[in-house]
Design a protein around this motif. Structure first.
Motif, PDB file in Angstrom:
ATOM      1  N   LYS A 117     -25.151 -19.635 -19.970  1.00  0.00           N
ATOM      2  CA  LYS A 117     -26.024 -20.509 -20.762  1.00  0.00           C
ATOM      3  C   LYS A 117     -25.226 -21.569 -21.518  1.00  0.00           C
ATOM      4  N   ARG A 118     -23.964 -21.276 -21.824  1.00  0.00           N
ATOM      5  CA  ARG A 118     -23.114 -22.281 -22.469  1.00  0.00           C
ATOM      6  C   ARG A 118     -22.636 -23.324 -21.462  1.00  0.00           C
ATOM      7  N   LEU A 119     -22.430 -22.912 -20.217  1.00  0.00           N
ATOM      8  CA  LEU A 119     -22.115 -23.892 -19.172  1.00  0.00           C
ATOM      9  C   LEU A 119     -23.281 -24.858 -18.976  1.00  0.00           C
ATOM     10  N   VAL A 120     -24.499 -24.304 -18.973  1.00  0.00           N
ATOM     11  CA  VAL A 120     -25.694 -25.142 -18.837  1.00  0.00           C
ATOM     12  C   VAL A 120     -25.784 -26.132 -19.998  1.00  0.00           C
ATOM     13  N   ALA A 121     -25.512 -25.647 -21.210  1.00  0.00           N
ATOM     14  CA  ALA A 121     -25.550 -26.520 -22.390  1.00  0.00           C
ATOM     15  C   ALA A 121     -24.525 -27.642 -22.296  1.00  0.00           C
ATOM     16  N   ASN A 122     -23.451 -27.394 -21.540  1.00  0.00           N
ATOM     17  CA  ASN A 122     -22.411 -28.422 -21.354  1.00  0.00           C
ATOM     18  C   ASN A 122     -22.675 -29.324 -20.153  1.00  0.00           C
ATOM     19  N   GLY A 123     -23.860 -29.171 -19.549  1.00  0.00           N
ATOM     20  CA  GLY A 123     -24.249 -30.072 -18.467  1.00  0.00           C
ATOM     21  C   GLY A 123     -23.985 -29.561 -17.072  1.00  0.00           C
ATOM     22  N   HIS A 124     -23.544 -28.314 -16.939  1.00  0.00           N
ATOM     23  CA  HIS A 124     -23.272 -27.751 -15.618  1.00  0.00           C
ATOM     24  C   HIS A 124     -24.511 -27.055 -15.054  1.00  0.00           C
ATOM     25  N   SER A 125     -24.512 -26.813 -13.771  1.00  0.00           N
ATOM     26  CA  SER A 125     -25.599 -26.090 -13.100  1.00  0.00           C
ATOM     27  C   SER A 125     -25.140 -24.665 -12.801  1.00  0.00           C
ATOM     28  N   VAL A 126     -25.998 -23.684 -13.098  1.00  0.00           N
ATOM     29  CA  VAL A 126     -25.632 -22.277 -12.943  1.00  0.00           C
ATOM     30  C   VAL A 126     -26.746 -21.530 -12.217  1.00  0.00           C
ATOM     31  N   THR A 127     -26.365 -20.767 -11.193  1.00  0.00           N
ATOM     32  CA  THR A 127     -27.294 -19.897 -10.467  1.00  0.00           C
ATOM     33  C   THR A 127     -26.715 -18.489 -10.433  1.00  0.00           C
ATOM     34  N   ILE A 128     -27.564 -17.496 -10.681  1.00  0.00           N
ATOM     35  CA  ILE A 128     -27.153 -16.098 -10.553  1.00  0.00           C
ATOM     36  C   ILE A 128     -27.887 -15.493  -9.364  1.00  0.00           C
ATOM     37  N   TYR A 129     -27.126 -14.947  -8.435  1.00  0.00           N
ATOM     38  CA  TYR A 129     -27.681 -14.243  -7.276  1.00  0.00           C
ATOM     39  C   TYR A 129     -27.683 -12.749  -7.600  1.00  0.00           C
ATOM     40  N   GLY A 130     -28.865 -12.156  -7.722  1.00  0.00           N
ATOM     41  CA  GLY A 130     -28.945 -10.758  -8.128  1.00  0.00           C
ATOM     42  C   GLY A 130     -30.147 -10.059  -7.551  1.00  0.00           C
ATOM     43  N   ARG A 131     -30.409  -8.875  -8.057  1.00  0.00           N
ATOM     44  CA  ARG A 131     -31.608  -8.131  -7.662  1.00  0.00           C
ATOM     45  C   ARG A 131     -32.826  -8.628  -8.449  1.00  0.00           C
ATOM     46  N   HIS A 132     -33.996  -8.383  -7.886  1.00  0.00           N
ATOM     47  CA  HIS A 132     -35.251  -8.890  -8.457  1.00  0.00           C
ATOM     48  C   HIS A 132     -35.751  -7.940  -9.558  1.00  0.00           C
ATOM     49  N   PHE A 133     -35.033  -7.939 -10.697  1.00  0.00           N
ATOM     50  CA  PHE A 133     -35.415  -7.060 -11.801  1.00  0.00           C
ATOM     51  C   PHE A 133     -36.460  -7.694 -12.718  1.00  0.00           C
TER      52      PHE A 133
ATOM     53  N   GLU B 236     -40.113  -9.986 -13.566  1.00  0.00           N
ATOM     54  CA  GLU B 236     -41.468 -10.191 -13.054  1.00  0.00           C
ATOM     55  C   GLU B 236     -41.591 -11.594 -12.482  1.00  0.00           C
ATOM     56  N   GLY B 237     -42.490 -11.765 -11.512  1.00  0.00           N
ATOM     57  CA  GLY B 237     -42.765 -13.093 -11.005  1.00  0.00           C
ATOM     58  C   GLY B 237     -42.022 -13.417  -9.728  1.00  0.00           C
ATOM     59  N   PRO B 238     -41.909 -14.721  -9.415  1.00  0.00           N
ATOM     60  CA  PRO B 238     -41.322 -15.143  -8.133  1.00  0.00           C
ATOM     61  C   PRO B 238     -39.842 -14.792  -8.031  1.00  0.00           C
ATOM     62  N   GLU B 239     -39.330 -14.910  -6.808  1.00  0.00           N
ATOM     63  CA  GLU B 239     -37.934 -14.551  -6.549  1.00  0.00           C
ATOM     64  C   GLU B 239     -36.952 -15.523  -7.176  1.00  0.00           C
ATOM     65  N   VAL B 240     -37.383 -16.740  -7.420  1.00  0.00           N
ATOM     66  CA  VAL B 240     -36.519 -17.743  -8.053  1.00  0.00           C
ATOM     67  C   VAL B 240     -37.183 -18.219  -9.342  1.00  0.00           C
ATOM     68  N   ILE B 241     -36.511 -17.993 -10.473  1.00  0.00           N
ATOM     69  CA  ILE B 241     -37.022 -18.439 -11.767  1.00  0.00           C
ATOM     70  C   ILE B 241     -35.869 -19.078 -12.544  1.00  0.00           C
ATOM     71  N   THR B 242     -36.201 -19.671 -13.684  1.00  0.00           N
ATOM     72  CA  THR B 242     -35.190 -20.223 -14.580  1.00  0.00           C
ATOM     73  C   THR B 242     -35.282 -19.518 -15.920  1.00  0.00           C
ATOM     74  N   ASN B 243     -34.148 -19.068 -16.432  1.00  0.00           N
ATOM     75  CA  ASN B 243     -34.088 -18.364 -17.708  1.00  0.00           C
ATOM     76  C   ASN B 243     -32.936 -18.936 -18.520  1.00  0.00           C
ATOM     77  N   ASN B 244     -33.229 -19.499 -19.693  1.00  0.00           N
ATOM     78  CA  ASN B 244     -32.211 -20.139 -20.526  1.00  0.00           C
ATOM     79  C   ASN B 244     -31.448 -21.226 -19.766  1.00  0.00           C
ATOM     80  N   GLY B 245     -32.154 -21.911 -18.875  1.00  0.00           N
ATOM     81  CA  GLY B 245     -31.538 -22.972 -18.100  1.00  0.00           C
ATOM     82  C   GLY B 245     -30.791 -22.494 -16.873  1.00  0.00           C
ATOM     83  N   ILE B 246     -30.665 -21.170 -16.713  1.00  0.00           N
ATOM     84  CA  ILE B 246     -29.952 -20.579 -15.567  1.00  0.00           C
ATOM     85  C   ILE B 246     -30.945 -20.251 -14.466  1.00  0.00           C
ATOM     86  N   ILE B 247     -30.643 -20.660 -13.240  1.00  0.00           N
ATOM     87  CA  ILE B 247     -31.484 -20.311 -12.097  1.00  0.00           C
ATOM     88  C   ILE B 247     -31.176 -18.873 -11.680  1.00  0.00           C
TER      89      ILE B 247
END
Length: 379
Positions: free
Chosen positions: A27-43, A45-56
Motif C-alpha cells: 500500500k505504500r508502493l501504491v501511495a508512491n505511484g507504483h502499481s501492485v498486484t497480489i496473486y493469491g487464493r480467493h479468501f 468475498e466477491g469477484p476473483e479480481v478486486i482492489t483493496n487499499n489500491g492493491i489489485i
C-alpha cells in the motif's frame, strides 16, 4: 514500477506476518505511484479480481485449509503453485518484478518458472531458514523439507532476509552473504503508541506461540523465583500452541500460581498491543527467531524487553542495547528479571529503537531493493 506479489494467503483476509508485510509494503508502493498486484487464493468475498487499499488482488485458486494438523499442507502449496503458473505467465509482461512469499517454497519455484525467458526479476524474502529444524517439524520426512529448501535457495533469484541471522543461515545453502539484502519486518509505531493500555495488565508479559523453542517453561520457573521476593508482581501469557496443556499444568503447580494468568490466543491484534502497553516488562526467552516481531512491538509499547541470547535468534540484532539479553537458563532469566524489576533501564530508549522498524522506513528500504533488481544492480 509494476510489482507482482505472490502469496497464497492475503491480508487482511488471512492475518499472518508474511502477508501483512506484503500488504503494508504494497500500500505504500501504491501511495508512491507504483502499481501492485497480489496473486493469491480467493479468501475474499466477491469477484476473483478486486482492489483493496489500491492493491489489485487476483485470485488464482479458491480458498482452502492451509494446515493439516499443526503443519502447513504440502498438498495445498502444490495445488496453489500449479494454478499460479498459467495466470502469472499470462500477465508476466505487465510486471517489472515478481516478489514471491517464501514459505512453503513451491510458489517460489512456480514463480521462477513463469519468469523464465523474460527480463522480469524474482525476489524472495527469507523470514527463516530451517536447516536442521526440519527434523523436528517433519520428522521422517525431514529430508524432503531440507531438499525443497535447498533447491529454493539455489534457484536463481534476488534474496532479501529479514535479519542478519537469517541471512547467515541462508549462506549455508544458497547465495553468498554479499548477495543478500537485509530488510527487516515492520510495525506501525503510531498505532502501537495510540493504543490504550488495558486496565488489568500484568507486570511481566509474554506473547507468542506456545512451542518448545519459545522456552516459556523457563520463564514460568524464573517468574516463580522472582515472585518469592516481589510479592505483588504478575505474569501474563498470551498465545496458543502444542505446549499449551503442559505449560498450564506447570503454571498451576508453581508456588505462586495465583499470580500467573494464561490468556490463550487473542484474536484481535489491538488486544495484544493493549496488554503490551500496560506491561512493564516483555519477556520472551525464545532460542529460534528469524526476526522476532514481538520484540519490536514491545519496544514501541515502551516495555523493557528481555530476550534470549542464542545463535539461532535475531533478538540481539532487533533490540540491540534497547533491551536486556539472558542466556536461556532459569537462573539467568531470573537475574535479568530482577534487574528489570528494580527499575534498571537499557542504554537506548526502547521507543527510539522501535522507530527503525516502522513500516514507512521498511517500505522505503524494500522499494530501493526492488528498484535495484529491476535496474539489474543487485549485489
Amino acid at each position: 514500477m509494476n510489482v507482482a506479489f505472490v502469496s497464497n494467503v492475503v491480508y487482511p483476509f488471512v492475518k499472518g506476518g508474511a502477508e501483512k508485510r506484503i500488504h503494508e509494503i504494497g500500500k505504500r508502493l501504491v501511495a508512491n505511484g507504483h502499481s501492485v498486484t497480489i496473486y493469491g487464493r480467493h479468501f475474499w468475498e466477491g469477484p476473483e479480481v478486486i482492489t483493496n487499499n489500491g492493491i489489485i488482488l487476483r485470485a488464482v485458486a479458491p480458498s482452502t485449509e492451509l494446515y493439516t494438523g499443526e503443519r502447513r499442507s504440502i498438498t495445498e502449496a502444490l495445488e496453489f503453485s500449479t494454478r499460479l503458473i498459467p495466470t502469472l505467465r499470462h500477465h508476466i509482461d505487465d510486471h517489472d518484478l515478481v516478489v514471491a512469499s517464501l514459505f512453503p517454497y513451491f510458489p517460489v519455484l512456480a514463480s521462477k518458472f513463469t519468469t523464465l525467458g523474460t527480463n522480469t526479476p524474482l525476489i524472495t524474502t527469507w523470514h527463516e531458514v530451517w536447516l536442521d529444524y526440519w527434523e523436528d517439524y517433519l520428522e521422517h520426512l525431514a529430508l524432503f523439507g531440507k531438499g525443497v529448501e535447498y533447491i529454493t535457495a539455489k534457484t536463481p533469484h534476488c534474496s532479501i532476509a529479514v535479519s542478519s541471522v537469517t541471512a547467515d543461515r541462508l549462506t549455508e545453502i544458497g547465495p553468498s552473504r554479499d548477495e543478500i539484502e537485509i530488510v527487516p519486518n515492520g510495525i506501525d509505531v503510531d498505532q502501537i503508541k495510540s493504543t490504550q493500555p488495558v486496565n488489568d495488565g500484568f507486570d511481566i508479559l509474554y506473547a507468542g506461540r506456545l512451542i518448545q523453542d519459545k522456552n516459556v517453561d523457563l520463564l514460568l520457573e524464573a517468574f516463580d523465583q522472582v515472585a518469592e521476593t516481589a510479592p505483588n508482581i504478575t505474569l501474563g501469557i498470551i498465545g496458543d500452541g502444542p505446549e499449551r496443556d503442559s505449560l498450564k499444568r506447570q503454571a498451576q503447580n508453581l508456588d505462586h500460581a495465583d499470580r500467573v494468568t494464561m490468556l490463550g490466543f487473542l484474536k484481535e491484534y489491538d488486544d495484544v498491543i493493549a496488554h503490551m502497553r500496560a506491561a512493564d516488562i516483555f519477556a520472551s526467552p525464545s532460542t529460534r527467531e528469524g526476526f522476532g516481531i514481538t520484540f519490536a512491538e514491545a519496544m514501541a509499547a515502551d516495555c523493557t524487553v528481555i530476550a534470549a541470547e542464542h545463535p539461532e535468534s535475531a533478538a540481539s540484532e532487533v533490540i540491540d542495547d534497547a533491551g536486556f539479553l539472558a542466556s536461556p537458563t532459569v537462573d539467568d532469566i531470573t537475574h535479568v528479571l530482577e534487574r528489570a524489576l528494580s527499575g534498571d533501564r537499557p542504554n537506548t530508549e526502547p521507543t527510539t529503537r522501535a522507530q527503525r522498524y516502522d513500516w514507512n522506513t521498511v517500505a522505503e528500504q524494500a522499494e530501493q531493493c526492488y528498484q535495484q533488481a529491476i535496474n539489474g544492480d543487485w549485489k
